[in-house]
Write a protein that holds these residues in place. Structure first.
Motif, mmCIF file in Angstrom:
data_model
loop_
_atom_site.group_PDB
_atom_site.id
_atom_site.type_symbol
_atom_site.label_atom_id
_atom_site.label_comp_id
_atom_site.label_asym_id
_atom_site.label_seq_id
_atom_site.Cartn_x
_atom_site.Cartn_y
_atom_site.Cartn_z
ATOM 1 N N VAL A 1 -4.917 8.809 -9.027
ATOM 2 C CA VAL A 1 -4.538 7.402 -8.984
ATOM 3 C C VAL A 1 -3.294 7.264 -8.103
ATOM 4 O O VAL A 1 -2.636 8.245 -7.753
ATOM 5 N N ARG A 2 -2.960 6.032 -7.788
ATOM 6 C CA ARG A 2 -1.805 5.747 -6.948
ATOM 7 C C ARG A 2 -0.858 4.806 -7.684
ATOM 8 O O ARG A 2 -1.281 3.778 -8.233
ATOM 9 N N PHE A 3 0.431 5.156 -7.690
ATOM 10 C CA PHE A 3 1.472 4.325 -8.297
ATOM 11 C C PHE A 3 2.270 3.637 -7.199
ATOM 12 O O PHE A 3 2.707 4.280 -6.244
ATOM 13 N N THR A 4 2.434 2.330 -7.307
ATOM 14 C CA THR A 4 3.243 1.576 -6.359
ATOM 15 C C THR A 4 4.216 0.690 -7.113
ATOM 16 O O THR A 4 3.972 0.289 -8.260
ATOM 17 N N SER A 5 5.343 0.369 -6.480
ATOM 18 C CA SER A 5 6.324 -0.532 -7.072
ATOM 19 C C SER A 5 7.021 -1.298 -5.966
ATOM 20 O O SER A 5 7.054 -0.863 -4.814
ATOM 21 N N ALA A 6 7.577 -2.453 -6.330
ATOM 22 C CA ALA A 6 8.289 -3.272 -5.360
ATOM 23 C C ALA A 6 9.238 -4.197 -6.092
ATOM 24 O O ALA A 6 8.963 -4.638 -7.220
ATOM 25 N N THR B 1 -0.994 -3.052 -14.466
ATOM 26 C CA THR B 1 -0.005 -3.825 -13.712
ATOM 27 C C THR B 1 1.159 -4.124 -14.640
ATOM 28 O O THR B 1 0.974 -4.290 -15.852
ATOM 29 N N GLY B 2 2.363 -4.168 -14.089
ATOM 30 C CA GLY B 2 3.517 -4.381 -14.949
ATOM 31 C C GLY B 2 4.693 -4.993 -14.233
ATOM 32 O O GLY B 2 4.743 -5.035 -12.993
ATOM 33 N N PHE C 1 5.129 -3.294 -10.664
ATOM 34 C CA PHE C 1 4.535 -1.972 -10.423
ATOM 35 C C PHE C 1 3.079 -1.980 -10.837
ATOM 36 O O PHE C 1 2.614 -2.883 -11.553
ATOM 37 N N ALA C 2 2.354 -0.979 -10.368
ATOM 38 C CA ALA C 2 0.924 -0.925 -10.655
ATOM 39 C C ALA C 2 0.423 0.498 -10.511
ATOM 40 O O ALA C 2 1.006 1.320 -9.805
ATOM 41 N N VAL C 3 -0.674 0.779 -11.196
ATOM 42 C CA VAL C 3 -1.416 2.026 -11.058
ATOM 43 C C VAL C 3 -2.848 1.651 -10.683
ATOM 44 O O VAL C 3 -3.481 0.866 -11.393
ATOM 45 N N ARG C 4 -3.335 2.215 -9.592
ATOM 46 C CA ARG C 4 -4.661 1.856 -9.093
ATOM 47 C C ARG C 4 -5.361 3.094 -8.541
ATOM 48 O O ARG C 4 -4.735 4.066 -8.148
ATOM 49 N N SER C 5 -6.663 3.018 -8.500
ATOM 50 C CA SER C 5 -7.470 3.924 -7.691
ATOM 51 C C SER C 5 -8.340 2.990 -6.858
ATOM 52 O O SER C 5 -7.797 2.177 -6.107
ATOM 53 N N LYS C 6 -9.641 3.052 -7.015
ATOM 54 C CA LYS C 6 -10.484 2.032 -6.386
ATOM 55 C C LYS C 6 -10.439 0.742 -7.191
ATOM 56 O O LYS C 6 -10.836 -0.316 -6.698
ATOM 57 N N ALA D 1 0.852 -1.186 0.000
ATOM 58 C CA ALA D 1 0.000 0.000 0.000
ATOM 59 C C ALA D 1 0.884 1.231 0.000
ATOM 60 O O ALA D 1 2.098 1.161 0.172
ATOM 61 N N GLY D 2 0.266 2.374 -0.182
ATOM 62 C CA GLY D 2 1.042 3.610 -0.193
ATOM 63 C C GLY D 2 1.454 3.965 -1.609
ATOM 64 O O GLY D 2 0.686 3.822 -2.546
#
Length: 287
Positions: free
Chosen positions: A251-256, A274-275, A264-269, A172-173
């Motif tokens: 939107v929210r971008f996350t990576s790990a 996804t990539g 990585f991913a881009v999400r809202s609700k 998250a985050g």
């Protein structure tokens, strides 16, 4: 045997979209198979001012190395010409870009002269219709430096068994992106992808969207911009385009880190993209 067609230019993508709309009129006969042809444009040079505009729209650094997504923009007019041909089996308007894979075999300097090729392959059935791949390459001095594979879907029926959602391995985050409506028109201007679902509220409504939607390839480029400090010289970046991003949106971008690269991913609700970024497979270059 694949027919090779050499091109030196052609109509802009705006003209191609107009021709594609004309092709939707009743009575249009289409081919039953993908055309066995490869379009080639040799000696393509980069307009550095255009590259700078592209970088700014996508949030990329201004450098002499081409972003991984930029050769896709250079090859896009060839892909449009191929998909709008009279014998192409599926109409261009209404195609959905569902996945995109780019392999950077080595960095490309903005001063290079590029030989671009585009072909369509693997027309196949899908639970919701039919799909196919557009394969593009960019070569420098006779060696393939870049390859892109875009998978497009023509929806012809509703899905009877929706795919189950997989686990979410990303934390998250992440970073919050606030995307204004102009992202659609700004990216259309630098990419040549002037599909009205991205630039017009009316055009979006025709295809069932309340507002214009962001280009999937803009979203991919923006993700790579967020990861620029972590990208190796050679890599493969795969993305799946999920739910469209209505503009404006937050939107929210996350990576790990993953076992073999970065996810990585881009999400809202809802999930939008996804990539993964991995090392290219040794010897995995097109003919």
């Amino acid at each position: 045997m694949v027919a090779v067609v050499e091109l030196t230019g052609g109509p802009g993508t705006g003209v191609t979209y107009a021709r594609a709309a004309f092709g939707l009129l009743p009575g249009r006969r289409r081919g039953s198979a993908l055309p066995d042809v490869e379009l080639v444009h040799r000696g393509v040079t980069v307009d550095r001012a255009h590259l700078a505009r592209y970088d700014r729209v996508c949030g990329l650094r201004l450098t002499d190395a081409l972003p991984a997504t930029y050769p896709h923009v250079l090859a896009f007019p060839l892909a449009m010409r191929l998909m709008s041909a009279a014998d192409f089996p599926l109409p261009l308007i209404g195609l959905v870009h569902v996945t995109n894979r780019i392999t950077v075999h080595r960095p490309i300097d903005a001063g290079s002269r590029l030989d671009l090729t585009v072909r369509a392959t693997d027309l196949r059935e899908h639970p919701r219709g039919r799909q196919f791949d557009i394969v593009a390459t960019a070569s420098v001095d006779g060696a393939v430096a870049w390859q892109g594979v875009s998978t497009y879907l023509r929806k012809e029926s509703a899905s009877s068994t929706p795919a189950a959602a997989g686990p979410d391995p990303l934390p998250a985050g992440g970073a919050v992106w606030r995307l204004p409506t102009r992202i659609g028109t700004d990216y259309a201007a630098v990419s040549g992808d002037r599909n009205p679902i991205h630039t017009s509220r009316l055009g979006a409504k025709v295809f069932g969207f309340a507002r214009p939607i962001a280009h999937g390839m803009w979203t991919k480029a923006r993700c790579l911009a967020a990861l620029e400090g972590r990208l190796p010289a050679a890599y493969t970046v795969d993305v799946a385009f999920k739910q469209p991003i209505l503009l404006p949106s937050t939107v929210r971008f996350t990576s790990a880190a993953t076992g073999d690269g970065v996810g990585f991913a881009v999400r809202s609700k809802r999930p939008h993209l996804t990539g993964t970024i991995t090392a290219p497979v040794s010897g995995d270059t097109p003919r």
